[in-house]
Design a protein around this motif. Structure first.
Motif, short mmCIF file in Angstrom:
data_model
loop_
_atom_site.label_atom_id
_atom_site.label_comp_id
_atom_site.label_asym_id
_atom_site.label_seq_id
_atom_site.Cartn_x
_atom_site.Cartn_y
_atom_site.Cartn_z
N PHE A 390 33.29 38.68 31.22
CA PHE A 390 33.95 38.62 32.54
C PHE A 390 32.85 39.06 33.76
O PHE A 390 31.99 40.24 33.35
N HIS A 391 32.49 38.46 34.49
CA HIS A 391 31.44 38.31 35.64
C HIS A 391 31.85 38.71 37.00
O HIS A 391 32.19 37.78 37.85
N ASN A 392 32.17 39.83 37.25
CA ASN A 392 32.58 39.99 38.90
C ASN A 392 33.76 39.40 39.19
O ASN A 392 33.94 38.57 40.18
N VAL A 393 34.75 39.58 38.34
CA VAL A 393 36.11 38.71 38.41
C VAL A 393 36.88 39.32 39.44
O VAL A 393 37.05 40.50 39.55
N SER A 394 37.51 38.54 40.48
CA SER A 394 38.48 39.05 41.35
C SER A 394 39.57 38.02 41.48
O SER A 394 39.32 36.72 41.10
N PHE A 395 40.63 38.62 41.41
CA PHE A 395 42.01 37.68 41.43
C PHE A 395 43.20 38.61 42.11
O PHE A 395 43.40 39.65 42.07
N SER A 396 43.87 37.69 42.59
CA SER A 396 45.21 38.04 43.08
C SER A 396 46.22 36.91 43.24
O SER A 396 45.94 35.78 43.49
N TYR A 397 47.57 37.42 42.78
CA TYR A 397 48.64 36.60 43.02
C TYR A 397 48.88 36.13 44.34
O TYR A 397 49.32 34.82 44.48
N THR A 398 48.88 36.91 45.29
CA THR A 398 49.10 36.59 46.81
C THR A 398 47.90 37.22 47.35
O THR A 398 47.21 38.29 47.16
N ALA A 399 47.46 36.32 48.42
CA ALA A 399 46.20 36.61 49.33
C ALA A 399 46.13 38.32 49.91
O ALA A 399 45.28 38.98 50.19
N ASP A 400 47.42 38.58 50.09
CA ASP A 400 47.43 39.80 50.94
C ASP A 400 47.55 41.19 50.00
O ASP A 400 47.61 42.23 50.29
N LYS A 401 47.64 40.68 48.67
CA LYS A 401 47.70 41.77 47.63
C LYS A 401 46.77 41.88 46.58
O LYS A 401 47.33 41.11 45.51
N PRO A 402 45.59 42.21 46.79
CA PRO A 402 44.68 42.05 45.68
C PRO A 402 45.26 42.68 44.24
O PRO A 402 45.61 43.74 44.57
#
Length: 632
Positions: A390-402
């Motif tokens: 995993f390289h600096n992974v970011s994810f959220s199901y909704t844009a306003d809630k990381p």
């Protein structure tokens, strides 16, 4: 969960145009259907005129035989006027007869045979076009079902996360069935009615343009009435199918969770919710059917007014000699047939509006945003090492809630990586990202150095075996469920996988053994046995990368020990990700990742993390220390 709102009534015409656009690939067959309909309609609309001629032969003969033989028609008329019988003279002036000559039965027979032949040929063509049109519609609906199924496989998981399964099922089944019915019945009837209306209108003007104008007065009145009622009913039909989907969603949830409903004693509440949704559906359906059902009575009332006017004026024209009795009879038949296609079109409006409302819902599904297409630029060898990074992974199901932000870690080939943490920490999300069930917001994940987005989803997932917490079995035998992991596996390989995962020991005790058919809900095997079957399925797939999401949560303690041995064999020589709440199952993991709020807050092996007395230590002690303390 709430689904996307259905389209409003102002989309009726675009949706109707798109619905009939589905017939475009069948345009050659449609042209043949139209040709058959034209022939049938032409014969049908000419037949009353020929029948009117037969009526003239009978009436003229009946009058002529009572007139003095040898005199001409003009002499008879002049004699009548001289006697003051102007009305009878006017009637004779509009007739073609020979005084003293009766009915020409040969001509009458020929006309009757001609009319019968026209009706027989018309009926034959109508049957042929109905048979051909049925085949066309079946092919179109077959293609629509295929497109819907293909679309479902291209939709991202978040689409299903935000929709009720019952509503989705309603769109795929009820709405498509309703479209089929609308195309089969409404489409054919609309074509026939429109052509009949055109043909009858032409014949009415040929027979009497004065009476034709009286008949046509009904058209604008009928159109206004149908338009006003149709606009209102379309909104109600849209609501009807929306409430149908909501009711199906409630039923599906109630049946799927029937045991839970009973366990908490919520039967009455479930019934009340059903009654509420059923009442909403009843009101919408009743309103839609009632309002759309008003179209035909309104149009019939208008047509009756027109019919009265035609009968009065036509009778006066016959009496004045301006029109023959046969033509008047033919025109009255035309006027009745003129109203028939109008009434049929009004009746089909009900079905068409319902079909278009269903089409809106199906088109909404077909137009939904799909998952990002595969842009495969890399391939992997048949046997991969299973090195995941995993390289600096970011994810959220909704844009306003990381959920996951800037996460990095590495799983070496052959390592068993356990992921632990409280509920909602992002454990399952982590492995879902490895499977590309969801796309990353930022960063990248590599498998053996290859970015997984550079691989096709099919190739990536062919390297991964997954056992979920919720064991899912398909309708079929136990053998087929295990073999689903590798459809090319031999019977011996299936048996070996079953023995390695301890499925064989309970299957042998079943009357039908491996041929035991799993029922629809999988209730003829226990939860633990279902889990073992899914583990055997993953074992048979022989993946390079293994994901176990609470794979032993439904297994009893004794079976868990057996499965642990099987999992140890399964995990050998492959990278494994194990999500676990019961920390006793991951003590031998090479690396344990402790997650909180989408971040890795601690990592190491079991002994190291216990010694650090950090988050893992607190989790571990919360499970085991309390059990070890004596009850005070």
């Amino acid at each position: 969960m709430t689904g996307t709102p259905v389209r409003k009534a102002q989309h009726f015409w675009p949706s109707a145009k798109r619905l009939f656009g589905l017939l475009k690939p069948e345009k050659a067959s449609i042209a043949l259907v139209l040709a058959m309909v034209v022939v049938a309609v032409v014969l049908n609309v000419i037949a009353p005129k020929v029948l009117g001629n037969a009526m003239d032969v009978i009436f003229n003969g009946a009058i002529g035989m009572n007139l003095p033989a040898g005199a001409s028609q003009a002499e008879v008329i002049a004699g009548l006027r001289a006697q003051g019988q102007d009305q009878f003279a006017d009637l004779l002036s509009g007739m073609e007869l020979v005084p003293g000559v009766g009915i020409d039965f040969q001509l009458l027979g020929n006309l009757i045979l001609l009319v019968l032949g026209m009706y027989v040929v018309s009926s034959l063509f109508m049957w042929l076009q109905g048979w051909l049109l049925n085949q066309i519609v079946m092919r179109v609906v077959f293609g629509l079902r295929r497109d819907v199924e293909a679309k479902l496989n291209r939709l991202p998981l978040n689409y299903f996360d935000t929709r009720q399964r019952g509503d989705m099922l309603s769109r795929v089944t009820n709405d498509v069935d309703n479209i089929q019915q609308a195309l089969q019945q409404a489409f054919a009837q609309l074509i026939m009615s429109a052509l009949s209306l055109l043909g009858i209108t032409i014949m009415m003007f040929i027979v009497s343009w004065q009476l034709a104008l009286i008949a046509l007065i009904a058209l604008p009145l009928s159109a206004v009435g149908a338009g006003l009622i149709g606009t209102r009913s379309q909104k109600l039909f849209t609501a009807q199918w929306k409430h149908t989907g909501a009711l199906n969603g409630h039923i599906e949830e109630s049946f799927s969770g029937h045991d839970l409903v009973r366990a908490f004693g919520r039967e009455q509440q479930s019934v009340e919710q059903f009654d509420e949704k059923n009442d909403e559906l009843y009101k919408a359906s009743f309103g839609a059917q009632f309002v759309s059902g008003m179209i035909m009575p309104v149009m019939q009332f208008i047509s009756y007014l027109s019919y009265v006017g035609i009968a009065v004026v036509g009778g006066l024209r016959v009496a004045s000699g301006s029109m023959t009795l046969g033509d008047a009879t033919a025109f009255i038949q035309y006027s009745r047939e003129f109203n028939q296609p109008l009434s049929q079109m009004a009746g089909m409006a009900n079905m068409l509006q319902s079909g278009v409302a269903s089409a809106e819902r199906v088109f909404e599904l077909l137009d939904a945003d799909e998952q990002e297409p595969d842009t495969a630029t890399e391939t992997l060898p048949a046997k991969t090492d299973g090195h995941v990074e995993f390289h600096n992974v970011s994810f959220s199901y909704t844009a306003d809630k990381p959920l996951i932000e800037d996460l990095s870690f590495s799983a070496a080939p052959g390592q068993t990586v356990a992921i632990v943490g409280p509920t909602g920490a992002g454990k399952t999300t982590l492995v879902n990202l490895v499977m590309r069930f969801y796309e990353l917001d930022a960063g990248r994940i590599t498998l053996d150095g290859v970015d997984i987005t550079a691989l096709s989803r099919a190739e990536l997932r062919s390297k991964v075996g997954m056992v979920l917490q919720d064991a899912w079995l398909f309708g079929g035998s136990i053998f087929d469920n295990i073999r689903y992991g590798n459809l090319d596996a031999t019977e011996e390989e299936v048996m070996a996988a079953a023995k390695a995962t301890y499925v064989d020991r309970f299957v042998r005790a079943l009357p039908d053994g491996y041929d035991t058919v799993i029922d629809e809900e999988g209730n003829n095997v226990s939860a633990g046995e279902k889990q073992l079957i899914t583990i055997a399925r993953a074992f048979l797939a022989n993946p390079s990368l293994l994901i176990l999401d609470e794979a032993t949560s439904s297994v009893d303690t004794r079976t868990e020990l057996l499965v642990q041995h099987a999992m140890a064999a399964l995990r050998s020589d492959r990278t494994s990700f194990v999500i676990a709440h019961r920390l006793s199952t991951i003590r031998d993991a090479d690396v344990i990742l402790v997650m909180e709020d989408g971040k890795i807050v601690e990592q190491g092996n079991h002994a190291t993390l216990l010694a650090a007395e950090g988050p893992y230590y607190r989790l571990y002690m919360s499970q085991f220390a309390a059990a070890a303390d004596p009850v005070s």
